[in-house]
Enzyme design. Structure first.
Site, PDB file in Angstrom:
ATOM      1  N   TYR A  39     -16.696 -15.633  -8.973  1.00  8.35           N
ATOM      2  CA  TYR A  39     -15.243 -15.532  -8.815  1.00  8.35           C
ATOM      3  C   TYR A  39     -14.804 -15.282  -7.375  1.00  8.35           C
ATOM      4  O   TYR A  39     -13.598 -15.209  -7.101  1.00  8.35           O
ATOM      5  CB  TYR A  39     -14.706 -14.378  -9.682  1.00  8.35           C
ATOM      6  CG  TYR A  39     -15.031 -14.502 -11.144  1.00  8.35           C
ATOM      7  CD1 TYR A  39     -14.301 -15.346 -11.971  1.00  8.35           C
ATOM      8  CD2 TYR A  39     -16.083 -13.779 -11.711  1.00  8.35           C
ATOM      9  CE1 TYR A  39     -14.593 -15.465 -13.320  1.00  8.35           C
ATOM     10  CE2 TYR A  39     -16.387 -13.895 -13.058  1.00  8.35           C
ATOM     11  CZ  TYR A  39     -15.645 -14.735 -13.856  1.00  8.35           C
ATOM     12  OH  TYR A  39     -15.950 -14.852 -15.198  1.00  8.35           O
ATOM     13  N   HIS A  90      -7.387 -15.966  -7.964  1.00 10.71           N
ATOM     14  CA  HIS A  90      -7.141 -14.669  -8.588  1.00 10.71           C
ATOM     15  C   HIS A  90      -7.729 -13.526  -7.763  1.00 10.71           C
ATOM     16  O   HIS A  90      -7.359 -12.364  -7.966  1.00 10.71           O
ATOM     17  CB  HIS A  90      -7.768 -14.670  -9.985  1.00 10.71           C
ATOM     18  CG  HIS A  90      -6.928 -14.033 -11.054  1.00 10.71           C
ATOM     19  ND1 HIS A  90      -5.582 -13.765 -10.925  1.00 10.71           N
ATOM     20  CD2 HIS A  90      -7.264 -13.597 -12.301  1.00 10.71           C
ATOM     21  CE1 HIS A  90      -5.124 -13.218 -12.042  1.00 10.71           C
ATOM     22  NE2 HIS A  90      -6.123 -13.087 -12.879  1.00 10.71           N
ATOM     23  N   ASN A 122      -2.174  -9.745 -15.678  1.00  6.63           N
ATOM     24  CA  ASN A 122      -2.926  -8.822 -16.519  1.00  6.63           C
ATOM     25  C   ASN A 122      -3.464  -7.620 -15.757  1.00  6.63           C
ATOM     26  O   ASN A 122      -3.609  -6.527 -16.315  1.00  6.63           O
ATOM     27  CB  ASN A 122      -4.072  -9.554 -17.212  1.00  6.63           C
ATOM     28  CG  ASN A 122      -3.583 -10.505 -18.285  1.00  6.63           C
ATOM     29  OD1 ASN A 122      -2.539 -10.274 -18.898  1.00  6.63           O
ATOM     30  ND2 ASN A 122      -4.321 -11.578 -18.509  1.00  6.63           N
TER      31      ASN A 122
END
Length: 207
Positions: free
Chosen positions: A14, A19, A112
């Protein structure tokens, strides 16, 4: 003492995702200001740093984005840091790429990580919204944020992270408007004042 949190997902898979721009920004703050070594604590990675006259703890939660609040609340409670002194850097779909905005409290806009922090800590912390743009279709959002920045986006991401790091002492001192303005001017000077969309901008940037 300030708690400066970068949001992202842990692991090399990631690392360059849109993000994870919060992680990237905090890493650059640590580099520019010669923070202490990263160590594992509070379900995350932390480093201590001096920012002008202020001391800060940099935090990268390792709980994955949806559970970021567990790490942030643990650090906040242990270090006895007021919620107003918690600063969270995060990706923002509803802001054009290369733009930055600072706000106190407000809605979480479906993010989130912010939702988790608000649930665990309360809502009145400062958010540094780092614009990544929107893919144009809500159905594409999940894949968009979990994909890497494109090659033609990398330059503005690096310039934004550097501008944040260069002026973060203003934010730590509570001078939010000055911080936001300095970053805006730095990005304009680098040719990123009018990014149109993903990989598309008006200027050519500066080497």
């Amino acid at each position: 003492m300030r708690l400066i949190v970068g949001l992202g997902n842990p692991g090399s898979r990631y690392a360059r995702n849109r993000h994870n721009i919060g992680f990237l920004a905090v890493d650059e703050i640590a580099r520019v200001h010669r923070a202490g070594p990263w160590r594992k604590k509070f379900q995350g990675e932390i480093a201590e740093v001096a920012l002008g006259l202020e001391r800060a703890i940099l935090l990268k939660p390792q709980t994955f984005m949806n559970e970021s609040g567990r790490s942030v609340s643990e650090a906040q409670r242990f270090c006895k840091i007021a919620l107003a002194d918690v600063i969270v850097l995060h990706d923002e779909l509803d802001l054009a790429p290369a733009k930055l905005r600072v706000k106190l409290g407000g809605g979480n806009a479906g993010h989130n990580g912010l939702r988790s922090i608000t649930a665990q800590c309360g809502n009145d912390y400062r958010r540094v919204r780092l614009g990544i743009g929107h893919p144009g279709d809500k159905a594409l959002v999940h894949a968009y944020v979990l994909n890497d920045f494109g090659k033609d986006e990398g330059a503005w991401v690096e310039d934004l992270d550097r501008a944040i790091a260069n002026h973060i002492a203003l934010l730590a001192a509570g001078e939010d408007a000055s911080f936001q303005n300095k970053v805006h001017l730095a990005m304009a000077d680098r040719g990123w004042d009018d990014v149109k969309g993903v990989g598309e901008r008006a200027g050519s940037g500066k080497a």
